[in-house]
Scaffold this motif. Structure first.
Motif, PDB file in Angstrom:
ATOM      1  N   LEU A  17      -3.037  -2.505   7.465  1.00 30.82           N
ATOM      2  CA  LEU A  17      -2.046  -3.569   7.645  1.00 30.82           C
ATOM      3  C   LEU A  17      -1.850  -3.893   9.127  1.00 30.82           C
ATOM      4  O   LEU A  17      -1.658  -5.055   9.499  1.00 30.82           O
ATOM      5  CB  LEU A  17      -0.703  -3.164   7.020  1.00 30.82           C
TER       6      LEU A  17
ATOM      7  N   VAL B   2       4.037   4.344   8.561  1.00 30.90           N
ATOM      8  CA  VAL B   2       4.844   3.414   7.771  1.00 30.90           C
ATOM      9  C   VAL B   2       4.155   2.049   7.679  1.00 30.90           C
ATOM     10  O   VAL B   2       4.276   1.348   6.675  1.00 30.90           O
ATOM     11  CB  VAL B   2       6.284   3.360   8.331  1.00 30.90           C
ATOM     12  N   TRP B   3       3.410   1.678   8.715  1.00 33.46           N
ATOM     13  CA  TRP B   3       2.473   0.555   8.624  1.00 33.46           C
ATOM     14  C   TRP B   3       1.090   1.151   8.444  1.00 33.46           C
ATOM     15  O   TRP B   3       0.553   1.775   9.363  1.00 33.46           O
ATOM     16  CB  TRP B   3       2.482  -0.291   9.900  1.00 33.46           C
ATOM     17  N   ASP B   4       0.511   0.980   7.290  1.00 35.42           N
ATOM     18  CA  ASP B   4      -0.844   1.474   7.061  1.00 35.42           C
ATOM     19  C   ASP B   4      -1.788   0.854   8.105  1.00 35.42           C
ATOM     20  O   ASP B   4      -1.666  -0.329   8.438  1.00 35.42           O
ATOM     21  CB  ASP B   4      -1.296   1.086   5.656  1.00 35.42           C
TER      22      ASP B   4
ATOM     23  N   PHE C   4       0.410  10.657   4.063  1.00 33.46           N
ATOM     24  CA  PHE C   4      -0.693   9.777   3.675  1.00 33.46           C
ATOM     25  C   PHE C   4      -0.910   8.595   4.596  1.00 33.46           C
ATOM     26  O   PHE C   4      -1.983   8.004   4.603  1.00 33.46           O
ATOM     27  CB  PHE C   4      -0.443   9.227   2.264  1.00 33.46           C
ATOM     28  N   SER C   5       0.102   8.225   5.350  1.00 28.02           N
ATOM     29  CA  SER C   5      -0.002   6.986   6.124  1.00 28.02           C
ATOM     30  C   SER C   5       1.167   6.856   7.075  1.00 28.02           C
ATOM     31  O   SER C   5       2.265   7.305   6.772  1.00 28.02           O
ATOM     32  CB  SER C   5       0.001   5.795   5.153  1.00 28.02           C
TER      33      SER C   5
ATOM     34  N   LEU D 264       0.838  -1.204   0.000  1.00 31.61           N
ATOM     35  CA  LEU D 264       0.000   0.000   0.000  1.00 31.61           C
ATOM     36  C   LEU D 264       0.870   1.249   0.000  1.00 31.61           C
ATOM     37  O   LEU D 264       1.983   1.248   0.511  1.00 31.61           O
ATOM     38  CB  LEU D 264      -0.910  -0.004   1.236  1.00 31.61           C
ATOM     39  N   GLY D 265       0.336   2.297  -0.578  1.00 31.30           N
ATOM     40  CA  GLY D 265       1.091   3.543  -0.701  1.00 31.30           C
ATOM     41  C   GLY D 265       1.502   4.099   0.650  1.00 31.30           C
ATOM     42  O   GLY D 265       0.676   4.210   1.560  1.00 31.30           O
ATOM     43  N   TYR D 266       2.783   4.458   0.764  1.00 27.63           N
ATOM     44  CA  TYR D 266       3.275   5.049   2.003  1.00 27.63           C
ATOM     45  C   TYR D 266       4.082   6.311   1.741  1.00 27.63           C
ATOM     46  O   TYR D 266       5.006   6.319   0.936  1.00 27.63           O
ATOM     47  CB  TYR D 266       4.164   4.073   2.782  1.00 27.63           C
TER      48      TYR D 266
END
Lengths: 462, 462
Positions: free
Chosen positions: A447, A442-444, A439-440, A433-435
């Protein structure tokens, strides 16, 4: 005269998408298209009504994707204010009633599309028809509510009671709050947003409190109270009377399938028409149905389900139009994704709730985590809670629910795709997934939830 | 004395995640853990450096997830400022050099984790070592840049040249813009963001223009110009000299694998270590590698690929630590998802670009659509462009690129999951993605792109 005649019942998303797509594939020489709409509008976004009421959307017409005139320019014989009151399947004809002129007539079809939508649930309570009591299902409803608010003016007491705490209820709560009302939401259930599990609904409840919206759970309305002038003055439950200058009904909808029922067409457990993947009514070669009047396959549970949502209606229409027009399309089913918001609180869900999983005999574990939608150190990082439900032993993803602030809700789409692909939570932990910090983390958060769900599956044994 | 000894080379995301996870599974009696870090910091977010430089993140320490002390409290023998300068695979030992004391020593291992990261590409040009020329790879780099900016003060000319227009380049362009600099980005390639196809890169270029960032494409830097005081004064290309008070290098990184190369460990085409799915170095039972120093399997192309990203490094570390600690974990590979932003412009990509697909012999079609991230009538609806690449005939999704405003980038995650599940664009058109007016048009832009891609696949024949 065209080789074939298509009749469409219902001029909103599903019906007119079907008509438009069929017209794209077949010209007027090949296919005559007649569409009936009982209301004043076509192809509009009912989902946008709360934002029109709130003032976020300036004008009613902003919600109209395509006007009757635009449809007619594409050689669709659209008959407005005309209700279909009878369906004769063996005779291949429908009975139409022009609500302006009162004229009624039968007219034949070769192919039929039923897109009659849904009707709001309106409990039979004293006072339901009082002035100041409003549904928000159609543009006409929205206009009536806005006219009612204008008539109230800006003086005096400004109390709104919203009955129901589902999507429409919470969105209307926001709308009325934005218009300066004191808002009370009367919720029959244990927590608002019954499409979530109660533990996640509780987070919505707390956030609504924080926004200044009063939510009363377990509140069964017994009466709409009215004054001497016939206008609403409040809402009564068994226990309490809530004063109100305006009442908004957001209790949900049910499939509008009276016509189909009388004609003997097959209906599902929730009263919606049953179709195959081509959106063809089961057992009827030349009848299609789509939108809020059908039940669709829930890909997670394997059961039919009624999910009235504009995005599905548009897809159904597209598929029906392709098939009617001689192409080929299928609608494989849904996983039950829905997103909503109340002010800056975002709410999302997909797949099965705990009780849905239990109802179809699945054994499962749950994992709930709290994270942030951005890197914790990035400006605007705010809490986001993710609940994940996974099947025992196999670890197959069954459902995800999210409550959080800006940037939270659409993350549910990751789970929607994973459900469609029948992924396990273990597989999800490796999703790329985009990181980036804005936006997020480092662990979305999705996840993080998947990792906790994996641990729960492993820990639960068999 | 512990039964086994684990040595970890590199104290950032991959190495310390591995150490921490191994420690979770095995206590100090079972496993001794020694970790070497040549720098001053552990477990920090290098991805956050641009936002620290910009001022969005207030303090350097906000970027540090875990300090050396915190690691030591978990019984990890972390040796800071200590570089591993030799690796003797057959003797199972590493040579360590304490950069403070100058002391060097060999120390043995039973299990080894190589997490040496990446080093910035620094072209050998005159003036590269001048004062005012800064990389932004490490916290030390970021501190040096900030000190340099402080020394410049707020008076006089404030011109920044950023060399490179990839993720780091555009993020640093934003950072310098936010600090009040006139920013020129010198880009060697055809368009900025070479991780996108040039047609999508052009949209980034136009948006950067609109933000007041000057981007020069096809600009090959030949020299860093310096003044009499040895401080940078500008950057020269073949054609033009660009005055500069500060120069930021954002040219990318390459795997830091000199040690591994000397030890004869297997390296891939881009110089990264090659591992299996357990992150074990190919052919070496007791050596694992992860983070920016490895190549990983690209699940779409089937080829190894070097993708230095903190989110992968963390996953690698988690997997390695599980395996070292006696559990079991795998990292199946990546699809190449990345998101970034320049001010309010969001950029995302996943899967293969056109040239990647061509390079592995895939035949493909493309579809590009423009939509909005919210319903068109909802406040804040802004343009969003989606490009989709699909394999000819099969329609398998190969890649997606997105350029748009707020709320655009993370939609790439839908494509990332679809790529992982090897979905076709036809399957994607039916995805049940979250819809409500504040979050999406009734057809999510990703679905609109999928529909156009389906038409392109059908239209292209065989």
């Amino acid at each position: 005269m065209a080789a074939e005649r298509l009749v469409v019942i219902g001029g909103d998303a599903a019906g007119m998408s079907a008509a438009s797509q069929a017209r794209r594939l077949k010209g007027p020489d090949e296919l005559e298209i007649v569409a009936f709409e009982r209301g004043h509008f076509t192809s509009y976004s009912a989902c946008g009504i709360p934002y029109w009421v709130s003032g976020d959307v300036g004008a009613r017409d902003d919600l109209i994707a395509r006007t009757p005139e635009e449809h007619r320019e594409r050689s669709i014989d659209l008959r407005m204010r005309t209700e279909v009151t009878g369906l004769d399947v063996s005779g291949r004809r429908v009975r139409a009633l022009d609500r302006e002129s009162g004229e009624a007539y039968w007219t034949g079809y070769d192919k039929l599309v039923i897109a009659t939508g849904a009707r709001p649930v309106r409990p039979e309570l004293p006072g339901m028809d009082a002035a100041g009591v409003h549904g928000v299902q159609t543009l006409d409803d929205g206009q009536a509510l806005l006219d009612s608010l204008d008539a109230l003016g800006t003086e005096g007491a400004r109390r709104a009671v919203v009955v129901g705490a589902g999507y429409i209820g919470v969105e209307m709560a926001e709308a009325m709050l934005k218009r300066g009302f004191e808002v009370t939401v009367l919720n029959r259930g244990e927590q608002p947003m019954a499409t979530l599990d109660p533990d996640m609904g509780r987070l919505v409840h707390e956030a609504m409190d924080g926004l200044g919206i009063t939510t009363v759970n377990g509140a069964a309305v017994t009466e709409i109270l009215t004054g001497a002038d016939g206008r609403v003055t409040g809402v009564a439950t068994d226990a309490v009377r809530y004063p109100a200058d305006v009442v908004v009904l957001g209790i949900g909808v049910e499939p509008e399938t009276g016509l189909a029922r009388e004609a003997g067409l097959p209906l599902g457990p929730q009263g919606g028409l049953l179709t195959d993947q081509a959106m063809r009514v089961v057992g009827h070669e030349d009848i299609w149905a789509g939108g809020d009047c059908v039940e669709v396959l829930d890909l997670v549970s394997g059961r039919p389900r009624h999910i009235p949502l504009g995005t599905h209606a548009n897809k159904h229409g597209q598929v029906i139009g392709s098939n009617v027009g001689g192409g080929y399309g299928t609608f494989p089913g849904v996983v039950g994704t829905a997103v909503s918001k109340v002010c800056d609180l975002e709410i999302a869900r997909t797949g099965l709730r705990e009780k849905d999983a239990a109802a179809v005999g699945l054994r499962f574990v749950t994992a709930t985590i709290e994270s942030t939608q951005r890197a914790g150190y990035y400006p605007g990082a705010k809490p986001m809670t993710v609940k994940m439900i996974a099947e025992l032993r196999t670890g197959r993803l069954l459902g995800v629910q999210i409550v959080g602030r800006e940037g939270s809700a659409k993350r549910v789409d990751v789970a929607a795709v994973a459900l469609t692909a029948r992924m396990t939570v273990e597989q999800m932990t490796a999703l790329d997934l985009g990181y980036a910090p804005p936006f997020s983390p480092v662990w979305d958060p999705v996840l993080v939830a998947a990792r906790k769900a994996v641990a729960a599956v492993r820990g639960a044994g068999n």
